[in-house]
Motif scaffolding. Structure first.
Motif, PDB file in Angstrom:
ATOM      1  N   ALA A 197      -2.588   6.189  -6.958  1.00 31.15           N
ATOM      2  CA  ALA A 197      -2.816   7.234  -5.953  1.00 31.15           C
ATOM      3  C   ALA A 197      -2.799   8.621  -6.563  1.00 31.15           C
ATOM      4  O   ALA A 197      -3.437   9.546  -6.053  1.00 31.15           O
ATOM      5  CB  ALA A 197      -1.756   7.128  -4.858  1.00 31.15           C
ATOM      6  N   SER A 235      -3.848   1.116   0.628  1.00 34.09           N
ATOM      7  CA  SER A 235      -3.212   2.248   1.298  1.00 34.09           C
ATOM      8  C   SER A 235      -2.107   1.786   2.239  1.00 34.09           C
ATOM      9  O   SER A 235      -2.024   0.604   2.609  1.00 34.09           O
ATOM     10  CB  SER A 235      -4.259   3.037   2.098  1.00 34.09           C
ATOM     11  N   ALA A 269      -2.475   7.519   0.651  1.00 31.02           N
ATOM     12  CA  ALA A 269      -3.494   8.160  -0.179  1.00 31.02           C
ATOM     13  C   ALA A 269      -3.201   9.653  -0.277  1.00 31.02           C
ATOM     14  O   ALA A 269      -2.650  10.263   0.644  1.00 31.02           O
ATOM     15  CB  ALA A 269      -4.872   7.920   0.420  1.00 31.02           C
ATOM     16  N   GLN A 311      -7.194   2.674  -5.010  1.00 29.14           N
ATOM     17  CA  GLN A 311      -6.004   2.750  -4.155  1.00 29.14           C
ATOM     18  C   GLN A 311      -6.368   3.224  -2.756  1.00 29.14           C
ATOM     19  O   GLN A 311      -5.913   2.656  -1.761  1.00 29.14           O
ATOM     20  CB  GLN A 311      -4.967   3.692  -4.789  1.00 29.14           C
ATOM     21  N   ARG A 312      -7.209   4.226  -2.660  1.00 29.65           N
ATOM     22  CA  ARG A 312      -7.588   4.773  -1.358  1.00 29.65           C
ATOM     23  C   ARG A 312      -8.316   3.750  -0.496  1.00 29.65           C
ATOM     24  O   ARG A 312      -8.143   3.699   0.723  1.00 29.65           O
ATOM     25  CB  ARG A 312      -8.478   6.011  -1.532  1.00 29.65           C
ATOM     26  N   GLY A 332       0.824  -1.196   0.000  1.00 27.94           N
ATOM     27  CA  GLY A 332       0.000   0.000   0.000  1.00 27.94           C
ATOM     28  C   GLY A 332       0.857   1.244   0.000  1.00 27.94           C
ATOM     29  O   GLY A 332       2.035   1.209   0.374  1.00 27.94           O
TER      30      GLY A 332
END
Length: 385
Positions: free
Chosen positions: A304, A368, A189, A363-364, A186
């Motif tokens: 991101a 992350s 963010a 992605q968020r 990850g």
């Protein structure tokens, strides 16, 4: 704080009084690429879950200079790959500084970590970032790394695999499923991204790639695709971020660039620390890896930054990038397929905007640094409890 092995007798004092549990991460430290960014991010995010990271580098170079975290760092450089006695210094750090877990990240650091774990009776975790048996084109090196990894893994209490694909690979080598855990990589963010629109059909599209350039990264495939796009009249420019693993390989790649006649279509930036800034200069991020990927950090960093990804169908990559949703997936080693996928995106602003937004949200919500640290902390807690 950086402590060198020569300073150990005078600088290692009483255990820390912090309420968090201390974890010593054993790393190489000579590069600052994807695996090193994982290590750095974990050090910054783990305290939220009750764990404090320290680093012991056995080949310290770029990592101590570039990292963002302020965790304790001990430079315990091995004199050569057979210098195993440095495990004694690691054992001393573990005992004197009250570390409760050892977390190794490479076959080399795993070997040292297994010896330190035996000496201190400290639980050992191994982070599988990529398949050791498919790390390079050098068969003997891959074989040695796999044998070293397999031997040292006999002492490991848990393994963290960065993708389901990697967990399957480790299972195929005979490692017990009870020791295997999947914790996806990850990245942090990004809030309040500056607004951007897709370039128009008649604009020059900037394709970007970022890597420690070596044969398995497949940059030759990207260069051949760039030549195909040039011949088709598709306006593109490549921004290549990163250093080459060796000067010999760099010469091979530059010779190919000259043979293809595309030197004026490429900007080579060299190694850069400002990853997000570099990615925001790209319209599409391209990862042409041939093999040996776990779950590439640079793919997540592109997502991101809301930059659609065009990547090869290698191991953990499709677990992050959903084809035709967050980006496009092409056949590994197939320059024609890569060129076709890029060409299909050029000028299609509606499609670019859709993939950009989808990648950003995915992605968020799923990939992350916080979710990675939480998953890692759960592995730690399963051992300590």
């Amino acid at each position: 704080m950086i402590i060198k092995s020569s300073d150990l007798e005078t600088t290692l004092g009483s255990p820390s009084s912090t309420q968090t549990t201390r974890v010593l991460h054993l790393i190489n430290g000579e590069h600052f690429a994807g695996a090193e960014r994982v290590q750095d991010l974990l050090a910054m995010a783990l305290p939220q879950f009750g764990y404090e990271a320290g680093f012991a580098c056995v080949k310290a170079d770029k990592f101590p200079k570039v990292r963002r975290s302020s965790s304790p760092l001990y430079e315990l450089n091995m004199k050569n790959k057979f210098d195993l006695l440095c495990y004694r210094n690691i054992a001393k750090i573990i005992c004197d500084e009250n570390y409760k877990l050892i977390h190794a990240h490479t076959p080399r650091s795993l070997l040292i970590g297994s010896l330190a774990a035996r000496a201190t009776d400290c639980p050992l975790i191994y982070h599988v970032h990529s398949p050791a048996g498919r790390d390079s084109e050098r068969g003997l090196k891959n074989w040695i790394n796999t044998k070293v990894e397999t031997w040292a893994l006999s002492r490991v209490d848990r393994m963290i695999c960065v993708s389901n694909s990697l967990m399957g690979y480790m299972e195929s080598l005979g490692h017990p499923a009870v020791k295997l855990n999947v914790v996806s990589n990850g990245v942090a963010a990004i809030d309040d991204l500056p607004h951007r629109d897709a370039p128009g059909k008649n604009d020059v599209w900037t394709l970007g790639t970022m890597a420690l350039f070596r044969p398995r990264k497949g940059v030759e495939v990207l260069l051949e695709a760039l030549s195909i796009l040039k011949n088709r009249g598709v306006k593109t420019h490549l921004r290549a971020v990163g250093q080459f693993e060796t000067s010999e390989y760099e010469s091979e790649v530059m010779n190919l660039v000259n043979r293809l006649g595309i030197a004026d279509m490429i900007t080579w930036t060299g190694f850069q620390t400002n990853v997000n800034e570099q990615i925001r200069k790209m319209d599409l991020f391209v990862l042409p890896s041939l093999y040996g990927e776990g779950l590439p950090m640079v793919v997540l960093e592109s997502m991101a930054n809301a930059v659609p990804v065009v990547a090869s169908n290698v191991e953990g990559i499709p677990e992050a990038v959903r084809d035709n949703v967050d980006g496009l997936i092409f056949k590994p080693g197939d320059a024609k397929d890569l060129a076709a996928k890029v060409e299909s995106m050029v000028g299609d602003s509606e499609r670019w905007n859709s993939m950009s937004q989808s990648a950003y949200v995915r992605q968020r919500t799923c990939l992350s640094d916080i979710s990675m640290a939480e998953g890692t902390s759960e592995v730690y807690s399963s051992l300590l409890n």
